[in-house]
Design a protein around this motif. Structure first.
Motif, mmCIF file in Angstrom:
data_model
loop_
_atom_site.group_PDB
_atom_site.id
_atom_site.type_symbol
_atom_site.label_atom_id
_atom_site.label_comp_id
_atom_site.label_asym_id
_atom_site.label_seq_id
_atom_site.Cartn_x
_atom_site.Cartn_y
_atom_site.Cartn_z
ATOM 1 N N GLN A 17 25.403 -32.975 -15.481
ATOM 2 C CA GLN A 17 25.290 -33.953 -14.335
ATOM 3 C C GLN A 17 24.999 -33.058 -13.202
ATOM 4 O O GLN A 17 24.249 -33.576 -12.085
ATOM 5 C CB GLN A 17 26.690 -34.668 -13.987
ATOM 6 C CG GLN A 17 26.718 -35.588 -15.436
ATOM 7 C CD GLN A 17 28.055 -36.412 -15.454
ATOM 8 O OE1 GLN A 17 28.986 -35.705 -14.778
ATOM 9 N NE2 GLN A 17 28.563 -37.202 -16.186
ATOM 10 N N SER A 18 25.649 -32.035 -12.826
ATOM 11 C CA SER A 18 25.526 -31.188 -11.807
ATOM 12 C C SER A 18 26.061 -29.944 -11.968
ATOM 13 O O SER A 18 27.042 -29.503 -13.046
ATOM 14 C CB SER A 18 26.479 -31.604 -10.731
ATOM 15 O OG SER A 18 26.651 -30.724 -9.734
ATOM 16 N N ASP A 19 25.522 -28.653 -11.654
ATOM 17 C CA ASP A 19 26.294 -27.444 -11.855
ATOM 18 C C ASP A 19 27.481 -27.069 -10.932
ATOM 19 O O ASP A 19 27.875 -25.847 -10.807
ATOM 20 C CB ASP A 19 25.200 -26.257 -11.750
ATOM 21 C CG ASP A 19 24.661 -26.170 -10.356
ATOM 22 O OD1 ASP A 19 24.877 -26.940 -9.403
ATOM 23 O OD2 ASP A 19 23.828 -25.325 -10.269
ATOM 24 N N ARG A 20 27.697 -28.080 -10.160
ATOM 25 C CA ARG A 20 29.097 -27.967 -9.244
ATOM 26 C C ARG A 20 29.965 -28.878 -9.886
ATOM 27 O O ARG A 20 30.454 -29.740 -9.263
ATOM 28 C CB ARG A 20 28.633 -28.358 -7.971
ATOM 29 C CG ARG A 20 27.544 -27.649 -7.312
ATOM 30 C CD ARG A 20 27.314 -28.131 -5.874
ATOM 31 N NE ARG A 20 28.382 -28.076 -5.148
ATOM 32 C CZ ARG A 20 29.054 -27.008 -4.585
ATOM 33 N NH1 ARG A 20 28.652 -25.770 -4.746
ATOM 34 N NH2 ARG A 20 30.157 -27.538 -3.644
ATOM 35 N N GLN A 21 30.498 -28.190 -10.982
ATOM 36 C CA GLN A 21 31.839 -29.075 -11.673
ATOM 37 C C GLN A 21 32.961 -28.141 -11.990
ATOM 38 O O GLN A 21 32.658 -27.038 -12.102
ATOM 39 C CB GLN A 21 31.244 -29.596 -12.774
ATOM 40 C CG GLN A 21 30.186 -30.467 -12.524
ATOM 41 C CD GLN A 21 29.842 -31.312 -13.820
ATOM 42 O OE1 GLN A 21 30.543 -32.129 -14.660
ATOM 43 N NE2 GLN A 21 28.572 -31.228 -14.167
ATOM 44 N N LEU A 22 34.267 -28.434 -12.099
ATOM 45 C CA LEU A 22 35.183 -27.815 -12.645
ATOM 46 C C LEU A 22 35.779 -28.376 -13.897
ATOM 47 O O LEU A 22 35.415 -29.440 -14.406
ATOM 48 C CB LEU A 22 36.504 -27.768 -11.456
ATOM 49 C CG LEU A 22 36.270 -27.430 -10.072
ATOM 50 C CD1 LEU A 22 37.560 -27.873 -9.170
ATOM 51 C CD2 LEU A 22 36.090 -26.078 -10.356
ATOM 52 N N VAL A 23 36.380 -27.422 -14.452
ATOM 53 C CA VAL A 23 36.933 -27.914 -15.971
ATOM 54 C C VAL A 23 38.538 -27.845 -15.802
ATOM 55 O O VAL A 23 39.008 -26.529 -15.270
ATOM 56 C CB VAL A 23 36.373 -27.016 -16.985
ATOM 57 C CG1 VAL A 23 37.041 -27.139 -18.432
ATOM 58 C CG2 VAL A 23 34.718 -26.949 -17.347
ATOM 59 N N VAL A 24 38.984 -28.703 -16.341
ATOM 60 C CA VAL A 24 40.681 -28.536 -16.274
ATOM 61 C C VAL A 24 41.031 -28.418 -17.567
ATOM 62 O O VAL A 24 40.765 -29.390 -18.461
ATOM 63 C CB VAL A 24 41.203 -29.852 -15.574
ATOM 64 C CG1 VAL A 24 42.727 -29.744 -15.513
ATOM 65 C CG2 VAL A 24 40.675 -30.103 -14.170
ATOM 66 N N TRP A 25 41.539 -27.269 -18.263
ATOM 67 C CA TRP A 25 42.184 -26.954 -19.322
ATOM 68 C C TRP A 25 43.710 -27.117 -19.416
ATOM 69 O O TRP A 25 44.453 -26.231 -18.767
ATOM 70 C CB TRP A 25 41.628 -25.796 -19.613
ATOM 71 C CG TRP A 25 41.440 -25.309 -21.008
ATOM 72 C CD1 TRP A 25 40.430 -25.698 -22.013
ATOM 73 C CD2 TRP A 25 42.342 -24.312 -21.670
ATOM 74 N NE1 TRP A 25 40.672 -24.755 -23.115
ATOM 75 C CE2 TRP A 25 41.931 -23.955 -22.821
ATOM 76 C CE3 TRP A 25 43.692 -23.681 -21.348
ATOM 77 C CZ2 TRP A 25 42.471 -23.400 -23.909
ATOM 78 C CZ3 TRP A 25 44.240 -22.799 -22.217
ATOM 79 C CH2 TRP A 25 43.747 -22.699 -23.554
ATOM 80 N N ILE A 26 44.078 -28.028 -20.063
ATOM 81 C CA ILE A 26 45.719 -28.320 -20.267
ATOM 82 C C ILE A 26 45.999 -28.008 -21.622
ATOM 83 O O ILE A 26 46.002 -28.978 -22.501
ATOM 84 C CB ILE A 26 46.089 -29.493 -19.809
ATOM 85 C CG1 ILE A 26 45.469 -29.958 -18.261
ATOM 86 C CG2 ILE A 26 47.500 -29.910 -19.479
ATOM 87 C CD1 ILE A 26 45.425 -31.300 -17.922
ATOM 88 N N PRO A 27 46.875 -26.993 -21.889
ATOM 89 C CA PRO A 27 47.430 -26.670 -23.238
ATOM 90 C C PRO A 27 48.583 -27.673 -23.722
ATOM 91 O O PRO A 27 49.491 -27.864 -22.395
ATOM 92 C CB PRO A 27 47.933 -25.275 -23.439
ATOM 93 C CG PRO A 27 47.949 -24.853 -21.779
ATOM 94 C CD PRO A 27 47.158 -25.763 -21.172
ATOM 95 N N LEU A 28 48.774 -28.267 -24.791
ATOM 96 C CA LEU A 28 49.888 -29.192 -25.075
ATOM 97 C C LEU A 28 50.881 -28.777 -25.985
ATOM 98 O O LEU A 28 51.776 -29.473 -26.434
ATOM 99 C CB LEU A 28 49.158 -30.631 -25.310
ATOM 100 C CG LEU A 28 48.265 -31.165 -24.332
ATOM 101 C CD1 LEU A 28 47.580 -32.637 -24.882
ATOM 102 C CD2 LEU A 28 49.006 -31.575 -22.932
ATOM 103 N N VAL A 29 50.535 -27.420 -26.316
ATOM 104 C CA VAL A 29 51.348 -26.760 -27.239
ATOM 105 C C VAL A 29 51.802 -25.404 -26.711
ATOM 106 O O VAL A 29 51.028 -24.977 -25.948
ATOM 107 C CB VAL A 29 50.840 -26.742 -28.696
ATOM 108 C CG1 VAL A 29 50.684 -27.990 -29.278
ATOM 109 C CG2 VAL A 29 49.695 -25.701 -28.535
ATOM 110 N N SER A 89 32.530 -24.762 -14.290
ATOM 111 C CA SER A 89 31.906 -25.076 -15.482
ATOM 112 C C SER A 89 30.815 -24.064 -15.706
ATOM 113 O O SER A 89 30.414 -23.938 -16.892
ATOM 114 C CB SER A 89 31.088 -26.330 -15.251
ATOM 115 O OG SER A 89 30.164 -26.468 -14.269
ATOM 116 N N LEU A 90 30.574 -23.230 -14.865
ATOM 117 C CA LEU A 90 29.459 -21.979 -15.127
ATOM 118 C C LEU A 90 30.301 -20.794 -15.475
ATOM 119 O O LEU A 90 29.611 -19.839 -15.640
ATOM 120 C CB LEU A 90 28.499 -21.815 -13.806
ATOM 121 C CG LEU A 90 27.887 -23.170 -13.254
ATOM 122 C CD1 LEU A 90 27.159 -22.759 -12.150
ATOM 123 C CD2 LEU A 90 26.770 -23.366 -14.487
#
Length: 135
Positions: A17-29, A89-90
Motif C-alpha cells: 500500500q505504501s513503503d511508509r509502514q510500520l510492523v508491530v510484532w508481539i510475541p505471545l509466548v 516494513s522496509l
C-alpha cells in the motif's frame, strides 16, 4: 512444533500500500532459543524497497545474507513475554526456524500501519500495548 525459517525479506511486498509502514510484532509466548526469533540488518530500511522474488507463499530478497553482513550490522531479536517489537516494513529480516519438538512460537503481527510524520497517531496504540505489558 518445528517449522522452517522464512527467507530474508522485507515486509513491504506483503502490504504494497505504501513503503511508509510500520510492523508491530508481539510475541505471545515466553522465548527460549529453540523457538527461534529473527535476524534483522540494522539500517537496511534506509535503502528503500529491495528487489525480491516470490517463492511459493513468501518473498525472498535477491541479496544474500553474506552480502548484507558486509553492509549492515546483523542483530538477533529475542524477547521476554510482554515485549513489543516495532520496525519499519522496509527493514530486511529473516525468521529463525522453531526447532522445539513440541512448543509453538505464537506471534501477533500487525501490518498496514501507516507511518506518518506525526507520532501522536501511533502513541495511543503503543501506550495500550505498554500498559498490557506492565499489567
Amino acid at each position: 512444533a518445528p517449522h522452517q525459517s522464512l527467507p530474508i525479506h522485507q515486509d513491504y511486498p506483503y502490504m504494497m500500500q505504501s513503503d511508509r509502514q510500520l510492523v508491530v510484532w508481539i510475541p505471545l509466548v515466553e522465548y527460549n532459543h529453540e523457538l527461534g526469533g529473527f535476524h534483522c540488518w540494522l539500517g537496511s530500511h534506509k535503502d528503500g524497497p529491495a528487489p525480491q522474488t516470490k517463492k511459493g507463499d513468501y518473498y525472498a530478497l535477491e541479496e544474500s545474507g553474506a552480502s548484507l553482513d558486509k553492509r549492515f550490522e546483523r542483530h538477533f531479536v529475542d524477547w521476554q513475554l510482554g515485549d513489543v517489537v516495532v520496525f519499519d516494513s522496509l527493514l530486511v529480516h529473516q525468521t529463525v526456524g522453531n526447532t522445539h519438538p513440541t512448543e509453538t512460537r505464537i506471534i501477533c503481527v500487525i501490518r498496514n500501519f501507516i507511518k506518518t510524520g506525526n507520532p501522536q497517531l501511533i502513541l495511543p496504540f503503543l501506550t495500550s500495548l505498554i500498559q498490557l505489558k506492565l499489567g
